[in-house]
Design a protein around this motif. Structure first.
Motif, PDB file in Angstrom:
ATOM      1  N   ILE A   1       0.833  -1.180   0.000  1.00 33.02           N
ATOM      2  CA  ILE A   1       0.000   0.000   0.000  1.00 33.02           C
ATOM      3  C   ILE A   1       0.876   1.242   0.000  1.00 33.02           C
ATOM      4  O   ILE A   1       1.821   1.352   0.779  1.00 33.02           O
ATOM      5  N   ASP A   2       0.543   2.178  -0.890  1.00 36.05           N
ATOM      6  CA  ASP A   2       1.261   3.436  -0.977  1.00 36.05           C
ATOM      7  C   ASP A   2       0.523   4.460  -0.121  1.00 36.05           C
ATOM      8  O   ASP A   2      -0.606   4.838  -0.417  1.00 36.05           O
ATOM      9  N   PHE A   3       1.169   4.908   0.952  1.00 35.98           N
ATOM     10  CA  PHE A   3       0.543   5.868   1.865  1.00 35.98           C
ATOM     11  C   PHE A   3       0.743   7.325   1.430  1.00 35.98           C
ATOM     12  O   PHE A   3       0.180   8.224   2.046  1.00 35.98           O
ATOM     13  N   THR A   4       1.566   7.560   0.419  1.00 36.18           N
ATOM     14  CA  THR A   4       1.990   8.929   0.126  1.00 36.18           C
ATOM     15  C   THR A   4       0.831   9.826  -0.291  1.00 36.18           C
ATOM     16  O   THR A   4       0.764  10.992   0.114  1.00 36.18           O
ATOM     17  N   GLN A   5      -0.088   9.319  -1.107  1.00 35.35           N
ATOM     18  CA  GLN A   5      -1.202  10.147  -1.555  1.00 35.35           C
ATOM     19  C   GLN A   5      -2.141  10.480  -0.405  1.00 35.35           C
ATOM     20  O   GLN A   5      -2.598  11.620  -0.270  1.00 35.35           O
ATOM     21  N   ALA A   6      -2.426   9.495   0.436  1.00 30.40           N
ATOM     22  CA  ALA A   6      -3.294   9.729   1.589  1.00 30.40           C
ATOM     23  C   ALA A   6      -2.651  10.724   2.544  1.00 30.40           C
ATOM     24  O   ALA A   6      -3.318  11.629   3.068  1.00 30.40           O
ATOM     25  N   ALA A   7      -1.346  10.578   2.763  1.00 30.33           N
ATOM     26  CA  ALA A   7      -0.640  11.489   3.666  1.00 30.33           C
ATOM     27  C   ALA A   7      -0.638  12.901   3.117  1.00 30.33           C
ATOM     28  O   ALA A   7      -0.848  13.880   3.847  1.00 30.33           O
ATOM     29  N   ASP A   8      -0.425  13.033   1.808  1.00 33.18           N
ATOM     30  CA  ASP A   8      -0.376  14.355   1.190  1.00 33.18           C
ATOM     31  C   ASP A   8      -1.733  15.054   1.282  1.00 33.18           C
ATOM     32  O   ASP A   8      -1.801  16.274   1.491  1.00 33.18           O
ATOM     33  N   LYS A   9      -2.808  14.310   1.154  1.00 30.83           N
ATOM     34  CA  LYS A   9      -4.149  14.891   1.286  1.00 30.83           C
ATOM     35  C   LYS A   9      -4.413  15.339   2.719  1.00 30.83           C
ATOM     36  O   LYS A   9      -5.006  16.391   2.962  1.00 30.83           O
ATOM     37  N   ALA A  10      -3.937  14.543   3.681  1.00 28.49           N
ATOM     38  CA  ALA A  10      -4.291  14.790   5.083  1.00 28.49           C
ATOM     39  C   ALA A  10      -3.477  15.916   5.716  1.00 28.49           C
ATOM     40  O   ALA A  10      -4.019  16.716   6.478  1.00 28.49           O
ATOM     41  N   VAL A  11      -2.183  15.994   5.423  1.00 31.77           N
ATOM     42  CA  VAL A  11      -1.325  16.935   6.150  1.00 31.77           C
ATOM     43  C   VAL A  11      -1.748  18.383   5.939  1.00 31.77           C
ATOM     44  O   VAL A  11      -1.579  19.230   6.829  1.00 31.77           O
ATOM     45  N   HIS A  12      -2.302  18.691   4.772  1.00 30.47           N
ATOM     46  CA  HIS A  12      -2.693  20.074   4.488  1.00 30.47           C
ATOM     47  C   HIS A  12      -3.988  20.470   5.190  1.00 30.47           C
ATOM     48  O   HIS A  12      -4.310  21.653   5.282  1.00 30.47           O
ATOM     49  N   THR A  13      -4.721  19.484   5.684  1.00 35.31           N
ATOM     50  CA  THR A  13      -5.982  19.777   6.379  1.00 35.31           C
ATOM     51  C   THR A  13      -5.825  19.804   7.890  1.00 35.31           C
ATOM     52  O   THR A  13      -6.746  20.202   8.601  1.00 35.31           O
ATOM     53  N   VAL A  14      -4.669  19.367   8.393  1.00 35.47           N
ATOM     54  CA  VAL A  14      -4.442  19.297   9.841  1.00 35.47           C
ATOM     55  C   VAL A  14      -3.728  20.564  10.311  1.00 35.47           C
ATOM     56  O   VAL A  14      -2.752  21.003   9.698  1.00 35.47           O
TER      57      VAL A  14
END
Length: 465
Positions: free
Chosen positions: A56-69
């Motif tokens: 599983i590639d977490f990079t896309q999910a992480a990139d989406k989440a960090v900007h909203t936190v």
């Protein structure tokens, strides 16, 4: 007579709770004020490597989440005694102001600046400040909170369109599924950790109303209020606490499910408080030992030992001795399962309750009722919710009444305090007895909280408690 030693009686009555109560008037037609909800998806395909591990590639999910936190800074001011004499002779006023700063995380949920975080992150705040992942800082205002589920809603004013999280369906997550925790531990910006869902519907309170997602993703101080996301980057929980003897992560952490969070936020936006339904039963979770004590064969489900008068369950015909096995499509094993089924509902919503009565299965529609916490005593002051008659007489729409005074230290002020209506406590409106009780129960030792009160003579006075 059957022995009930193993039966924990818990009133599953989740009354409406709010510590904020700033009534929010918003335009339903404004798209930026609406929460973003992910579309329903079937089980998505995971790529499995030769060794059986999921690739599983977490990079896309992480990139989406960090900007909203975001990083949340809470500044509060506590009044402390000016000298040791205040401790010795009963401190009631004066003193010195001491600044205290706390930090946590939050998640942007609309483009126009609504942010969800934990209630404990913003509790007793005099000033709130949030910092985005791009280091842009804003002053924030508190819209409202739900102390029972540890959720708070903030708002920042900005002309910019902010990045925001999309809500996933927390009911669909499975034990063993990969998740990411995003937050600001130790005041570090946008830290991402990975883990799996360890369990669902975890209850960590004595009242049996909580229903957390348990994960082994590393969560540390400062992560509170941050995002728990799935591998698609959808928000499935708000990180709220860790299980640790040291105060730092040692294995497990807990998050408020996104479906519960979403419902709380929608209530705060629309009503200004949380509209939570109540089933109206007391009882305990069945197991082999308890089933033997009760003289029954069933070892799974929720055993009803009492039904609250005038509740939805009572009116629907649920009786003592019934075993609740399912609510709607959710199987029931105990307190947290029942709460998970009704905490996203509102008073007057109807749920379908599957009941085992003497071996016969029944489907009982129950209209949820609303519970009120009636009284609370603190430091010799007996408090109760304001009645409709008092509201009409005093021309107010909220408040908590001082019903009686029992502490001698307050007796010189008896006439002024008796029947007075508390309007604010600290920086919060005293919307109901539960909001006031939470503030008083959670304040630090020797901390004084300012109370604004309307006397029975119509005067507004202030004092410290």
């Amino acid at each position: 007579m059957k022995r009930f030693s193993g039966l924990l009686l818990v009133g599953l009555l989740s009354g409406a709770t709010t510590l904020g109560a700033y009534k929010l008037v918003f335009d339903n037609d404004t798209p930026t004020s609406a929460l973003s909800i992910a579309p329903e998806q079937s089980n998505y395909t995971r790529t499995v490597g030769y060794n059986g591990a999921e690739q599983i590639d977490f990079t896309q999910a992480a990139d989406k989440a960090v900007h909203t936190v975001v990083h949340v800074k809470n500044t509060s001011y506590a009044t402390v005694p000016a000298s040791p004499w205040d401790y010795m002779f009963g401190y009631r006023g004066g003193g010195q102001q001491q600044q205290q700063v706390g930090t946590g995380s939050g998640v942007i949920i609309t483009a126009d600046g609504y942010i969800v975080t934990n209630n404990h992150v913003v509790q007793n705040a005099s000033e709130l400040e949030v910092t985005l992942n791009n280091n842009q800082t804003y002053k924030a205002t508190l819209v409202g909170t739900d102390s029972k589920m540890d959720i708070a809603l903030l708002k920042v004013e900005t002309k910019d369109k902010l990045p925001f999280a999309t809500f996933g369906n927390s009911d669909e997550i499975k034990v063993g599924e990969w998740v990411l925790a995003v937050g600001n531990p130790y005041n570090l910006t946008s830290t991402v950790t990975a883990g799996i869902v360890s369990a669902k519907a975890r209850n960590l309170s004595k009242d049996g109303i909580q229903s957390f997602i348990q994960t082994d993703a590393a969560v540390n101080p400062g992560n509170s209020g941050g995002a728990l996301v799935n591998t698609r980057g959808e928000l499935i929980g708000i990180n709220t606490m860790i299980s640790s003897m040291t105060g730092s992560y040692v294995g497990y952490s807990f998050a408020v499910p996104s479906n519960i969070t979403r419902k709380i936020i929608e209530d705060l936006m629309q009503y200004g408080n949380v509209q939570r339904g109540a089933l109206g039963v007391k009882g305990g979770e069945l197991n082999s030992a308890l089933a033997k004590d009760l003289g029954i064969d069933e070892t799974k489900g929720f055993y009803v030992n009492d039904v609250i008068a005038d509740s939805g369950a009572k009116k629907a015909g649920i009786k003592k001795g019934d075993i609740i096995t399912k609510i709607d499509d959710r199987e029931i094993n105990g307190f947290a399962d029942i709460n998970a089924s009704i905490v996203t509902k509102r008073p007057n919503d109807v749920v379908k309750v599957s009941v085992n009565r003497d071996g016969k299965m029944m489907l009982v529609p129950v209209k949820l009722s609303k519970n009120e916490i009636n009284s609370f005593t603190y430091d010799g002051l007996e408090l109760e919710d304001v009645t409709d008659a008092d509201k009409k007489k005093l021309k107010i729409d909220y408040g908590v009444k001082i019903k009686e005074i029992t502490d001698e230290d307050w007796m010189p002020y008896y006439d002024e305090l008796k029947d007075g209506i508390i309007l604010r406590i600290g920086n919060m409106k005293a919307t109901d007895i539960e909001s006031v009780s939470k503030v008083l129960e959670n304040k630090r030792p020797n901390q004084k909280v300012r109370v604004e009160m309307l006397t029975k003579n119509g005067q507004v006075v202030q004092f410290l408690i």
